[in-house]
Design a protein around this motif. Structure first.
Motif, short mmCIF file in Angstrom:
data_model
loop_
_atom_site.label_atom_id
_atom_site.label_comp_id
_atom_site.label_asym_id
_atom_site.label_seq_id
_atom_site.Cartn_x
_atom_site.Cartn_y
_atom_site.Cartn_z
N GLN A 143 0.93 -1.60 0.28
CA GLN A 143 0.45 -0.24 0.00
C GLN A 143 0.72 0.95 0.00
O GLN A 143 0.44 2.18 -0.72
N GLY A 144 2.20 1.02 0.69
CA GLY A 144 2.87 2.41 1.03
C GLY A 144 3.03 2.49 -0.83
O GLY A 144 3.86 3.76 -1.03
N TRP A 145 4.56 1.73 -1.57
CA TRP A 145 4.37 1.46 -2.38
C TRP A 145 3.28 2.34 -3.23
O TRP A 145 3.87 3.18 -4.77
N ILE A 146 1.90 1.94 -3.50
CA ILE A 146 1.37 1.87 -4.43
C ILE A 146 1.31 3.72 -4.28
O ILE A 146 0.82 4.54 -5.29
N VAL A 147 0.48 4.51 -2.62
CA VAL A 147 1.06 6.06 -2.53
C VAL A 147 2.60 6.50 -2.82
O VAL A 147 2.04 7.56 -3.98
N SER A 148 3.68 5.88 -2.28
CA SER A 148 4.76 6.55 -3.19
C SER A 148 5.01 6.49 -4.05
O SER A 148 6.04 7.34 -5.03
N SER A 149 4.56 5.49 -4.79
CA SER A 149 5.50 5.84 -6.74
C SER A 149 5.05 7.01 -7.37
O SER A 149 5.36 6.98 -8.90
N LEU A 150 3.60 7.53 -7.13
CA LEU A 150 3.09 8.93 -8.04
C LEU A 150 4.86 9.71 -7.10
O LEU A 150 4.60 10.29 -8.38
N LEU A 151 5.16 10.14 -6.00
CA LEU A 151 6.24 11.11 -6.09
C LEU A 151 7.28 10.84 -6.42
O LEU A 151 8.14 11.47 -7.11
N ALA A 152 7.32 9.49 -6.43
CA ALA A 152 8.94 8.98 -7.25
C ALA A 152 8.59 8.66 -8.68
O ALA A 152 9.90 9.42 -9.32
N GLY A 153 7.66 8.97 -9.96
CA GLY A 153 7.46 9.22 -11.07
C GLY A 153 7.30 11.00 -10.78
O GLY A 153 8.02 11.96 -11.22
N ALA A 154 7.10 11.65 -9.74
CA ALA A 154 6.83 13.08 -10.31
C ALA A 154 8.20 13.93 -9.74
O ALA A 154 8.37 14.27 -10.41
N THR A 155 9.15 13.05 -9.39
CA THR A 155 10.66 13.62 -8.73
C THR A 155 10.85 13.13 -10.40
O THR A 155 12.01 14.42 -10.94
#
Length: 300
Positions: A143-155
């Motif tokens: 669940q944390g990966w689903i949430v934080s993957s957006l921020l990784a792509g935004a970087t």
């Protein structure tokens, strides 16, 4: 070139009352002069100097009042070197009128800001339901990966947005940016596994990262100077609007657990509108000048 000389002429008009005031002032100066002459024949110089100072003060104040009430602004004449007389009128700045021509194009660009806020907020209400649907309700790591993957792509997208805008132009970059935004929304809405969900979130993150760089850039470059500051704050405003829209979109989740797929799929609509709208929007004048300057220098 001969040096130009400027002669400034001012005229003072006196009416009958001002003439009488001038006579009184002249009498005051004359009386002051008589006091100064009498001081030569008296021994008490301090008293003479005090009387003369008082009379000079009254006379000076009267002259200032006279000129303040009678001198009127006139047009200034400037005499050039050849004896030509030019009428120099006082400069009056023209009132700037805010143009609403750019507002539709600013609105199209702000679709990227809305998507930025929407993708940030959409997972808050949908995470519990998508976790149950994908079978990871007890796995908080995924669940944390689903949430934080957006921020990784935004970087990643934020580092590439500026270079893409300089290479392809602002409007073309917006159209390219709509591809990962729409693709990410589609993958998230149709995901049947955690891996597909994460890939969709990464693509959406790349899209919002690019838009975070080019939305304020494009708005500032097409806005008139008199409303540039006001339009510069529109980007932050529409990011908040996108977050609010994501929260409102999650209201039907209580009655329909599968509504989370619709929530992610709704993000594809602004992405398509962004691509279509930028096809009708003007290119940034600054980027066009940079291209022209580069081509001109390369041909020298």
């Amino acid at each position: 070139m001969q040096a130009s000389t400027y002669a400034i002429k001012a005229s003072v008009c006196f009416d009958a009352r001002n003439r009488r005031r001038a006579c009184v002032l002249a009498a005051g100066f004359a009386n002051t002069r008589s006091v100064a002459l009498n001081c030569n024949f008296t021994s008490n110089n301090s008293i003479c100097m005090r009387d003369m100072g008082m009379k000079l003060t009254r006379a000076t104040q009267g002259v200032e009042t006279l000129f303040r009430s009678t001198v009127k602004p006139r047009s200034v004449k400037a005499q050039a070197s050849a004896g030509d007389i030019e009428e120099a009128t006082p400069f009056k700045p023209q009132a700037k009128k805010s143009s609403g021509v750019v507002l539709p194009f600013v609105g199209v660009a702000c679709l990227g800001a809305i998507l930025f806020g929407y993708h940030l907020g959409v997972v808050n209400g949908a995470l519990e339901y998508l976790a149950k649907d994908l079978g990871i309700a007890e796995n908080t790591v995924l669940q944390g990966w689903i949430v934080s993957s957006l921020l990784a792509g935004a970087t990643v997208g934020s580092f590439t947005g500026g270079s893409l805008a300089d290479k392809f132009g602002r409007t073309r970059t917006f159209q390219l940016d709509a591809v990962p935004l729409a693709a990410g929304a589609f993958l998230c809405a149709t995901a049947q596994s955690v891996q597909t969900m994460i890939i969709g979130r990464v693509l959406a993150g790349i899209g919002i990262g690019i838009s975070s760089a080019i939305v304020p850039l494009y708005i500032s470059e097409i806005s008139p100077t008199e409303i540039r500051g006001a339009l510069g704050s529109v980007n932050q405003l529409f990011i908040c609007v996108g977050i609010l829209a994501a929260l409102v979109a999650g209201l039907p989740l209580a009655g329909n657990p599968l509504w989370w797929r619709t929530m992610f799929g709704l993000a594809a609509i602004p992405s398509i509108l962004l691509a279509l709208g930028m096809g009708l929007s003007p290119e940034s004048p600054r980027w066009l000048f940079q291209v022209f300057l580069h081509d001109y220098i390369s041909h020298i």
